[in-house]
Write a protein that holds these residues in place. Sequence first.
Motif, PDB file in Angstrom:
ATOM      1  N   TYR A   1      -9.752  -4.193 -12.548  1.00 42.52           N
ATOM      2  CA  TYR A   1     -10.216  -3.045 -11.753  1.00 42.52           C
ATOM      3  C   TYR A   1      -9.170  -2.725 -10.687  1.00 42.52           C
ATOM      4  N   PHE A   2      -8.935  -1.441 -10.505  1.00 49.30           N
ATOM      5  CA  PHE A   2      -8.056  -0.977  -9.428  1.00 49.30           C
ATOM      6  C   PHE A   2      -8.900  -0.101  -8.507  1.00 49.30           C
ATOM      7  N   HIS A   3      -9.082  -0.567  -7.287  1.00 56.31           N
ATOM      8  CA  HIS A   3      -9.882   0.159  -6.286  1.00 56.31           C
ATOM      9  C   HIS A   3      -8.892   0.889  -5.388  1.00 56.31           C
ATOM     10  N   ILE A   4      -8.988   2.210  -5.378  1.00 57.04           N
ATOM     11  CA  ILE A   4      -8.047   2.982  -4.556  1.00 57.04           C
ATOM     12  C   ILE A   4      -8.806   3.597  -3.378  1.00 57.04           C
ATOM     13  N   HIS A   5      -8.441   3.130  -2.200  1.00 56.92           N
ATOM     14  CA  HIS A   5      -9.096   3.541  -0.943  1.00 56.92           C
ATOM     15  C   HIS A   5      -8.391   4.827  -0.489  1.00 56.92           C
ATOM     16  N   LEU A   6      -9.011   5.973  -0.834  1.00 59.58           N
ATOM     17  CA  LEU A   6      -8.299   7.254  -0.795  1.00 59.58           C
ATOM     18  C   LEU A   6      -8.325   7.976   0.538  1.00 59.58           C
ATOM     19  N   THR A   7      -9.243   7.569   1.417  1.00 60.86           N
ATOM     20  CA  THR A   7      -9.374   8.326   2.675  1.00 60.86           C
ATOM     21  C   THR A   7      -9.509   7.374   3.849  1.00 60.86           C
ATOM     22  N   GLU A   8      -8.937   7.764   4.932  1.00 55.79           N
ATOM     23  CA  GLU A   8      -8.961   6.946   6.150  1.00 55.79           C
ATOM     24  C   GLU A   8      -8.888   7.830   7.377  1.00 55.79           C
ATOM     25  N   ASP A   9      -9.122   7.218   8.545  1.00 58.07           N
ATOM     26  CA  ASP A   9      -8.907   7.940   9.803  1.00 58.07           C
ATOM     27  C   ASP A   9      -7.502   8.534   9.839  1.00 58.07           C
ATOM     28  N   GLN A  10      -6.545   7.794   9.263  1.00 62.12           N
ATOM     29  CA  GLN A  10      -5.131   8.171   9.385  1.00 62.12           C
ATOM     30  C   GLN A  10      -4.644   9.098   8.274  1.00 62.12           C
ATOM     31  N   GLY A  11      -5.480   9.372   7.298  1.00 64.37           N
ATOM     32  CA  GLY A  11      -5.000  10.280   6.248  1.00 64.37           C
ATOM     33  C   GLY A  11      -5.989  10.472   5.115  1.00 64.37           C
TER      34      GLY A  11
ATOM     35  N   LYS B   1      -4.795   2.776 -19.998  1.00 64.37           N
ATOM     36  CA  LYS B   1      -3.901   2.256 -21.055  1.00 64.37           C
ATOM     37  C   LYS B   1      -3.686   0.760 -20.864  1.00 64.37           C
ATOM     38  N   ARG B   2      -3.824   0.314 -19.627  1.00 59.31           N
ATOM     39  CA  ARG B   2      -3.627  -1.116 -19.303  1.00 59.31           C
ATOM     40  C   ARG B   2      -4.969  -1.848 -19.167  1.00 59.31           C
ATOM     41  N   TYR B   3      -6.015  -1.203 -19.636  1.00 61.29           N
ATOM     42  CA  TYR B   3      -7.371  -1.779 -19.580  1.00 61.29           C
ATOM     43  C   TYR B   3      -7.775  -2.152 -18.158  1.00 61.29           C
ATOM     44  N   ILE B   4      -7.442  -1.247 -17.271  1.00 57.88           N
ATOM     45  CA  ILE B   4      -7.842  -1.389 -15.875  1.00 57.88           C
ATOM     46  C   ILE B   4      -8.719  -0.187 -15.556  1.00 57.88           C
ATOM     47  N   LYS B   5      -9.909  -0.469 -15.040  1.00 59.12           N
ATOM     48  CA  LYS B   5     -10.792   0.634 -14.651  1.00 59.12           C
ATOM     49  C   LYS B   5     -10.525   0.987 -13.197  1.00 59.12           C
ATOM     50  N   VAL B   6     -10.803   2.228 -12.855  1.00 59.85           N
ATOM     51  CA  VAL B   6     -10.446   2.688 -11.511  1.00 59.85           C
ATOM     52  C   VAL B   6     -11.703   2.969 -10.692  1.00 59.85           C
ATOM     53  N   ILE B   7     -11.704   2.452  -9.481  1.00 59.75           N
ATOM     54  CA  ILE B   7     -12.812   2.697  -8.552  1.00 59.75           C
ATOM     55  C   ILE B   7     -12.241   3.512  -7.386  1.00 59.75           C
ATOM     56  N   PRO B   8     -12.622   4.793  -7.285  1.00 57.42           N
ATOM     57  CA  PRO B   8     -12.133   5.574  -6.146  1.00 57.42           C
ATOM     58  C   PRO B   8     -13.053   5.342  -4.961  1.00 57.42           C
ATOM     59  N   GLU B   9     -12.482   5.289  -3.775  1.00 58.34           N
ATOM     60  CA  GLU B   9     -13.327   5.178  -2.585  1.00 58.34           C
ATOM     61  C   GLU B   9     -13.090   6.351  -1.649  1.00 58.34           C
ATOM     62  N   ILE B  10     -14.190   6.984  -1.260  1.00 61.76           N
ATOM     63  CA  ILE B  10     -14.179   7.926  -0.141  1.00 61.76           C
ATOM     64  C   ILE B  10     -15.015   7.237   0.929  1.00 61.76           C
ATOM     65  N   ASP B  11     -14.381   6.855   1.999  1.00 61.85           N
ATOM     66  CA  ASP B  11     -15.101   6.115   3.042  1.00 61.85           C
ATOM     67  C   ASP B  11     -15.973   7.095   3.819  1.00 61.85           C
ATOM     68  N   MET B  12     -17.259   6.750   3.975  1.00 65.16           N
ATOM     69  CA  MET B  12     -18.186   7.592   4.731  1.00 65.16           C
ATOM     70  C   MET B  12     -19.296   6.733   5.308  1.00 65.16           C
ATOM     71  N   PRO B  13     -19.833   6.985   6.449  1.00 61.79           N
ATOM     72  CA  PRO B  13     -19.539   8.083   7.370  1.00 61.79           C
ATOM     73  C   PRO B  13     -18.418   7.741   8.360  1.00 61.79           C
ATOM     74  N   GLY B  14     -17.982   6.477   8.404  1.00 58.14           N
ATOM     75  CA  GLY B  14     -16.929   6.084   9.353  1.00 58.14           C
ATOM     76  C   GLY B  14     -15.550   6.216   8.722  1.00 58.14           C
ATOM     77  N   HIS B  15     -14.525   5.927   9.480  1.00 63.67           N
ATOM     78  CA  HIS B  15     -13.140   6.033   9.020  1.00 63.67           C
ATOM     79  C   HIS B  15     -12.859   7.420   8.448  1.00 63.67           C
ATOM     80  N   THR B  16     -13.361   8.439   9.153  1.00 67.24           N
ATOM     81  CA  THR B  16     -13.255   9.802   8.602  1.00 67.24           C
ATOM     82  C   THR B  16     -12.580  10.772   9.569  1.00 67.24           C
ATOM     83  N   MET B  17     -11.802  10.257  10.510  1.00 62.37           N
ATOM     84  CA  MET B  17     -11.176  11.160  11.484  1.00 62.37           C
ATOM     85  C   MET B  17     -10.337  12.240  10.798  1.00 62.37           C
ATOM     86  N   SER B  18      -9.718  11.900   9.668  1.00 58.92           N
ATOM     87  CA  SER B  18      -8.879  12.891   8.981  1.00 58.92           C
ATOM     88  C   SER B  18      -9.732  14.064   8.487  1.00 58.92           C
TER      89      SER B  18
END
Length: 518
Positions: A147-157, A203-220
């Motif tokens: 699994y690849f967890h991609i933390h897509l949103t933050e206070d900084q971007g 293709k590499r048999y890795i599933k993807v978990i996208p993260e949108i952080d809410m309600p905190g870490h949302t200054m961006s």
Amino acid sequence: MIKIIPEVKKLEIENKEIYIEGIVILGDISAFSKKELENFIAKKTKYKIDSNGYQIIFGIKGNANAEWYQIEMTENQMSVFAASEEGIFRAVQTIKQILCQKLYVLKIEDEPANNFRAFMLDVGRYFYPIEDVKTIVDYIALYKFNYFHIHLTEDQGWRFESKLYPKLTIKGCKRSHTNFGFKKEEGFYTQEQLKELVDYCHKRYIKVIPEIDMPGHTMSALACYPELSCFDRKLKVSTHWGIKFDIMCAGKDFTYKFCKDIIDELCEIFTDEYIHIGGDEALKLRWSMCEHCKKKLAELELDNMEQLQIYFANYMADYIAQKGKKTIMWYNKYNEKDKIVPNKDIIVQFWGTRKDKEFCKVVESDRKVITSNSSGYYIDLPYGYITLSDSYNTQGITGLENAGKLFGYETCLWTEYVKDIEKAKFNMFPRVFAISEIFWSGEGKRDYNKFLEKLPFNVDFVAKFGVKVPRKGIYNPNKIRKFFSKLWFEKRQLVWQGLYLTVDNFLLKQKIKRKNKK
Ligand code: ACM
Ligand code: ZN
């Protein structure tokens, strides 16, 4: 001796060396995995691809675990059976390591002890160009993460292109300066790039978990859409690390609409089963001052703002369930006897240390739990805090009798102080070796001395992929080096903007007072 990381389940080896020159790949293997292995052989080993060479023959053989495989290597050929294409891909990773060592007659049987072995990359703090993200995926594929967890949103971007809320990537993906100086930092991924990334992982048999952080870490996000905040405030994308006081308002309908719209867009791109909705470090300071939030709390007849956050998470999880997906969220304090608790089908991710009584209670309450034990698996922390031996010896949960109850394991690479791929590699290796072994081979198989014997080979192995593993004095530092490593990291205390937040909070309170007086 053959030195494979992560350790395989069963290995029988004979003292009979095998000498080969060319290799041919045959049998039941996907075009992608075949090409992967051929490229590896041609570019990273001393062997050639040769249709008359030593045969590696693949086949499918039924097994309950899709990642199961076996390898039998004789002087005449290597035969590989796996339960599925996924199992073949995992076997290929083992074969890559075998082919870089002296070859012996051997038999291997292998399968993971855990079916959820995740790696998280925070691209919110620092933007990582998509090619660098793919390189990191290559590394975790080598070590059998799934699994690849991609933390897509933050206070900084904010890094996720939204067609519905374009300001997020016009303004929300940029910060004026950073921890490392007065240099702008910016970037985002287009939806097209993210679709490609998902395909790359699959293709590499890795599933993807996208993260949108809410309600905190949302200054961006708040900086782009002030109406998402409790007081419609003009805010900036955060420049520095730390927990912020402003979070999304849980009392306004717009917040719910915004989050659902983003989830809709996310689900179009990320086709796997899990969506991560963050939920960590959401201070309730603004909510407890806000008329909208207080009204919502009263309407729902909840006891406190922590429960309002659980309501918010459940609302989003229900929406995600309607879309046929499952929700993961960071653990928030609650008590099973509270008026409201997280939906049972939400997977809860912990990052505290596992001696934590709350953690054990949640595991025992038969909820699905992911452990990201921050005393070993938080590899953003410098080696002064988490040494290689800490990563290897950290338990997912205290008491092995509970290990079987864990849903999954995840290591996290936060990037407040990891500004680019070179630093990411430095932080990952050699700790990813250790963590992959705990995650794949299982806590019960842990053998640190044996692991250390296998380490030098794996250091050479990843060098073929552009990784220079730091030396022992760095990854297992002595007391003095530990002290300086921590000091370097803790300079962040000087720039966490706590004073700024306190003053800002004071001024806001005064403003509200004046308004109430009128
Ligand atoms: C976290 O470390 N805030 C999930
Ligand atoms: Zn509010």
